[in-house]
Scaffold this motif. Structure first.
Motif, PDB file in Angstrom:
ATOM      1  N   HIS A 141      13.450 -14.178  13.718  1.00 23.79           N
ATOM      2  CA  HIS A 141      12.602 -13.520  12.718  1.00 23.79           C
ATOM      3  C   HIS A 141      11.213 -13.243  13.286  1.00 23.79           C
ATOM      4  O   HIS A 141      10.620 -12.202  13.008  1.00 23.79           O
ATOM      5  CB  HIS A 141      12.478 -14.394  11.466  1.00 23.79           C
ATOM      6  N   ASN A 277      10.622 -19.206   9.000  1.00 24.86           N
ATOM      7  CA  ASN A 277      11.447 -18.289   8.222  1.00 24.86           C
ATOM      8  C   ASN A 277      10.817 -16.898   8.223  1.00 24.86           C
ATOM      9  O   ASN A 277       9.722 -16.712   8.782  1.00 24.86           O
ATOM     10  CB  ASN A 277      11.637 -18.834   6.802  1.00 24.86           C
ATOM     11  N   PRO A 278      11.444 -15.898   7.613  1.00 21.09           N
ATOM     12  CA  PRO A 278      10.883 -14.535   7.647  1.00 21.09           C
ATOM     13  C   PRO A 278       9.466 -14.431   7.094  1.00 21.09           C
ATOM     14  O   PRO A 278       8.634 -13.711   7.658  1.00 21.09           O
ATOM     15  CB  PRO A 278      11.884 -13.733   6.808  1.00 21.09           C
ATOM     16  N   VAL A 311       6.793  -7.699   6.080  1.00 21.46           N
ATOM     17  CA  VAL A 311       8.162  -7.885   5.588  1.00 21.46           C
ATOM     18  C   VAL A 311       8.789  -6.536   5.248  1.00 21.46           C
ATOM     19  O   VAL A 311       9.968  -6.276   5.553  1.00 21.46           O
ATOM     20  CB  VAL A 311       8.167  -8.820   4.358  1.00 21.46           C
ATOM     21  N   GLU A 315      12.108  -4.769   6.932  1.00 27.17           N
ATOM     22  CA  GLU A 315      13.237  -4.245   6.160  1.00 27.17           C
ATOM     23  C   GLU A 315      13.504  -2.783   6.514  1.00 27.17           C
ATOM     24  O   GLU A 315      14.665  -2.382   6.714  1.00 27.17           O
ATOM     25  CB  GLU A 315      12.947  -4.377   4.666  1.00 27.17           C
ATOM     26  N   TYR A 319      15.588  -5.088  10.335  1.00 27.98           N
ATOM     27  CA  TYR A 319      15.570  -6.485  10.780  1.00 27.98           C
ATOM     28  C   TYR A 319      15.856  -7.457   9.640  1.00 27.98           C
ATOM     29  O   TYR A 319      16.210  -8.604   9.879  1.00 27.98           O
ATOM     30  CB  TYR A 319      14.222  -6.829  11.417  1.00 27.98           C
ATOM     31  N   LEU A 320      15.641  -7.023   8.409  1.00 21.81           N
ATOM     32  CA  LEU A 320      15.916  -7.853   7.243  1.00 21.81           C
ATOM     33  C   LEU A 320      16.752  -7.046   6.247  1.00 21.81           C
ATOM     34  O   LEU A 320      16.545  -5.837   6.092  1.00 21.81           O
ATOM     35  CB  LEU A 320      14.617  -8.297   6.554  1.00 21.81           C
ATOM     36  N   THR A 321      17.662  -7.736   5.587  1.00 19.73           N
ATOM     37  CA  THR A 321      18.394  -7.097   4.503  1.00 19.73           C
ATOM     38  C   THR A 321      17.488  -7.024   3.273  1.00 19.73           C
ATOM     39  O   THR A 321      16.425  -7.679   3.223  1.00 19.73           O
ATOM     40  CB  THR A 321      19.664  -7.879   4.157  1.00 19.73           C
ATOM     41  N   GLN A 324      17.030 -10.503   1.829  1.00 16.53           N
ATOM     42  CA  GLN A 324      16.148 -11.344   2.641  1.00 16.53           C
ATOM     43  C   GLN A 324      14.685 -10.953   2.431  1.00 16.53           C
ATOM     44  O   GLN A 324      13.811 -11.813   2.300  1.00 16.53           O
ATOM     45  CB  GLN A 324      16.513 -11.218   4.123  1.00 16.53           C
ATOM     46  N   ALA A 325      14.438  -9.648   2.405  1.00 19.13           N
ATOM     47  CA  ALA A 325      13.068  -9.182   2.198  1.00 19.13           C
ATOM     48  C   ALA A 325      12.561  -9.570   0.815  1.00 19.13           C
ATOM     49  O   ALA A 325      11.408 -10.004   0.653  1.00 19.13           O
ATOM     50  CB  ALA A 325      13.006  -7.664   2.383  1.00 19.13           C
ATOM     51  N   ALA A 328      11.670 -13.232   0.828  1.00 21.80           N
ATOM     52  CA  ALA A 328      10.423 -13.480   1.557  1.00 21.80           C
ATOM     53  C   ALA A 328       9.217 -13.050   0.734  1.00 21.80           C
ATOM     54  O   ALA A 328       8.166 -13.715   0.763  1.00 21.80           O
ATOM     55  CB  ALA A 328      10.445 -12.742   2.897  1.00 21.80           C
TER      56      ALA A 328
END
Length: 722
Positions: A141, A277-278, A311, A315, A319-321, A324-325, A328
């Motif tokens: 991350h 974490n993210p 973040v 996305e 890099y993030l779904t 996940q975003a 975060a």
């Protein structure tokens, strides 16, 4: 005429026909010489027409064609020369680049990590380096956040990004700046080159400061940018993309003295960079653009807002779904408890200033210092100060205050150097401000008297009193109330902070002896040589005064306040040095100290310090207010801790309606209520003096009455024997 003679010669057409009939095909006519010469001429004419033909238009076209050819010929030759020079420069730079692993920790100085009395980290100083991280060991991350934020084409360019540079120039010009001012369009490789200062190491002997060196490395001149581009391309040849990213992650400055993402992760979150974490990764990556501005220890909300932007970038770049975003964004990164302490504030600054320079301010090593700080007590002092100023000081007041809490041996447990809490490098009013002590000095006058055999029950007359001072004339001290109280005990004089008795006692025992006792207790400031010494006209610091009172509490021995317990190098078990303070030589007898504590306890229970009383605890102390109320003090102690409080203005403006027995005593009480919470009360080490035996007075004869009536009565008594 014969038949043969009449036959005519065949015509040309006949010949053609004959030829056709004989071959079966049509014969090609022979080309004449005329046709052969005309066809080339026709082609020439065509070429001239296409080239513009004659006339002015054709001449202009031919001229511009010649100019273009000249420029093109010059350009490709110059371009070839430039390319050769560039290749030579890249090749030369390439030969100077060391192995990538040698470029990971490029600090010019070391670091200091401070531990509290329980061994917990509470402060960092210097350049902190948490250890080497690589692309493989760091949290994915964090790697993705860095690339998404700083250089999304990192793995596709050759060290520089013409598109990025053009975009940055356009933005700078549109915002009214110079083309190279503001946005730089730098790739991660270029930023790494800048972190390496293009291979120019810092030389402490050059006369250049570290700050000047770093400013030079960040210079944005055209020539510097050109050198940076060459260095970046040479790095692309020498190292892999992952190695360049590794150097970048380990060398980047991320605020609060953290060099590299491992140090920053430990600094802000109390965990390794491979565990973030993210949300935490986004906050760390957000520091790259402006470490001081976005440091979460300076403004957590601002840092969280910056992280939210990153973040979204992560996305957008895949890099993030979305889930996940969203998680975060809903759960932003929070500081660790140690990070929230903001690097130790005034106490850490004092330890750094009082320790050896080569192991603190200018260390080239990584140093671990174990200190005397008690974070619970530190929080108590900060909360007490904040509470009093919120509840009992008028809004907008510029008045300042300072607090020191220490044990009887001089171990400092808490320090507040001003109303702005948890700062670094600020003016520390607890250790740096020299202020007149006022009546807070009087215990040392009475300590001298007790040491010389006086009793707390001995008396002195409080009455108008004047002295002739050579060179100054007559001096007449007054009490704060402008009243006089006649014959009073030494205890009464101290508890009500009477000035005239204090001066009389000082003069009786000898002011030189008073100066000696105060100095031996640790008041190192230049003490007044005149009789006003007894009234606290000399200046001292709060930490000196608190340390001197600690000497009274511990039974009469001097104290050197200290914060450093042990200093060692990181990774080594043997300490380089130990405690730099503590209890020293005896100054007054233990009996005299215990009697003085008994007298000072009356200050709180019966005298000027009543507002400092703690329910269930014995408290001893002394108030102090200087001329025109420019300084107000209360210094007192329980059996466990000595706490000193000072209040005043930095510019010596008089306080309004404030004396030592007022707000300073209340700050003291609020602090100690929090400090003693959950503790079992202990008695003070005091001893009440023996009361003096009443002296039998001889019976006096009645006064003789010389009046006429008296004479008659005397005559009658003589006659009647009455």
């Amino acid at each position: 005429m014969s038949e043969s003679k009449r036959r005519k010669a065949p015509l040309v057409a006949d010949k053609r026909r004959s030829a056709k009939s004989s071959s079966g095909k049509r014969a090609k006519p022979a080309a004449s010489k005329t046709s052969k010469t005309r066809k080339p001429a026709a082609r020439k004419s065509t070429r001239r027409t296409r080239g513009g033909g004659g006339g002015i238009g054709g001449a202009i076209r031919r001229f511009f064609g010649w100019v273009f050819g000249l420029i093109w010929g010059f350009t490709w030759r110059v371009g070839m020369i430039f390319a050769l020079i560039l290749l030579a420069a890249i090749g030369l730079t390439y030969t100077t680049l060391p192995d990538a692993n040698m470029l990971l920790d490029g600090r010019a100085r070391g670091s200091v990590t401070m531990l509290d009395r329980d061994g917990e980290v509470f402060a960092w100083r210097g350049d902190q380096f948490g250890g080497v991280i690589t692309v493989d060991t760091v949290s994915p991350h964090l790697k993705n956040a860095i690339i998404a934020t700083e250089d999304k084409r990192f793995y596709r360019h050759f060290g520089i990004s013409p598109r990025g540079i053009a975009s940055a120039v356009r933005i700078n010009l549109s915002e009214g700046r110079g083309p190279l001012s503001g946005h730089g369009g730098s790739t991660i490789t270029q930023q790494t080159a800048k972190l390496l200062c293009l291979g120019e190491p810092f030389d402490p002997d050059s006369g250049q400061t570290e700050a000047e060196y770093e400013a030079q490395c960040r210079a944005g001149t055209l020539w510097r940018k050109a050198k940076e581009a060459v260095y970046a391309m040479a790095m692309e040849v020498a190292y892999t993309k992952d190695e360049i990213l590794m150097i970048y992650m380990n060398r980047a400055f991320l605020g609060a003295g953290a060099r590299g993402f491992e140090a920053a992760s430990q600094r802000y979150f109390g965990k390794s960079a491979n565990e973030v974490n993210p949300a935490e990764a986004a906050m760390l990556a957000g520091l790259l653009v402006a470490p001081s501005r976005y440091a979460p220890t300076n403004d957590l909300d601002r840092a969280q807002n910056r992280a939210a932007t990153i973040v979204r970038l992560m996305e957008d770049q895949g890099y993030l779904t979305a889930s996940q975003a969203q998680h975060a964004q809903a759960n932003p990164a929070e500081l660790s408890e140690a990070a929230a302490a903001r690097a130790g504030g005034y106490f850490a600054d004092w330890v750094m200033a009082s320790g050896p320079e080569f192991f603190t301010r200018n260390t080239t090593e990584d140093v671990i210092i174990r200190t005397t700080l008690d974070q619970r007590i530190q929080t108590s002092a900060e909360e007490a100060l904040k509470y009093i100023f919120q509840e009992k000081v008028r809004p907008g007041s510029k008045a300042q205050a300072a607090i020191v809490v220490m044990s009887a041996d001089g171990a400092v447990r808490a320090m507040v150097g001003g109303r702005t809490l948890r700062v670094n490098g600020a003016f520390n009013r607890a250790t740096q401000a020299l202020r007149q002590t006022g009546s807070a000095f009087k215990p040392f006058v009475y300590a001298t008297a007790l040491e010389m055999g006086y009793s707390p029950y001995d008396t002195v007359v409080d009455e108008p009193y004047c002295m002739n001072i050579p060179g100054s004339g007559q001096w007449c001290p007054n009490n704060y109330t402008n009243k006089h109280y006649g014959r009073v005990t030494l205890t009464h004089a101290l508890k009500d902070s009477l000035n005239i008795p204090a001066v009389k006692v000082s003069e009786a025992v000898g002011r030189d002896k008073v100066r000696h006792v105060a100095s031996e207790f640790g008041i190192d400031s230049d003490l007044d040589a005149g009789p006003a010494l007894a009234l606290g006209t000399s200046e001292s610091t709060l930490i000196e005064m608190t340390g001197a009172y600690a000497g009274i509490l511990n039974g009469g021995s001097s104290v050197t306040p200290y914060g450093l317990i042990e200093l060692s190098l990181q990774g080594e078990d043997t300490a380089m040095m130990g405690t730099d303070g503590g209890i020293g030589e005896r100054v007054i007898r233990e009996e005299a100290a215990q009697q003085l504590i008994w007298m000072m306890e009356k200050v709180v229970t019966e005298g000027s310090g009543r507002r400092a009383a703690l329910p269930g605890w014995q408290v001893a102390g002394k108030t102090g207010t200087t001329q025109a109320a420019r300084d107000a003090w209360f210094i007192g102690f329980t059996a466990n801790y000595v706490t000193g409080v000072w209040m005043g203005y930095d510019d010596n403006t008089p306080l309004t309606g404030v004396t030592g027995g007022g707000l300073p005593a209340e700050i003291w009480q609020e602090t100690m209520l929090r400090v003693t919470e959950g503790m079992e009360p202990e008695p003070l080490p005091m001893a009440a003096p023996a009361r003096p035996e009443p002296v039998a007075q001889p019976r006096r004869a009645p006064a003789r009455d010389n009046s006429l009536g008296g004479a008659v009565n005397e005559l009658l008594r003589g006659i009647f024997g009455r």
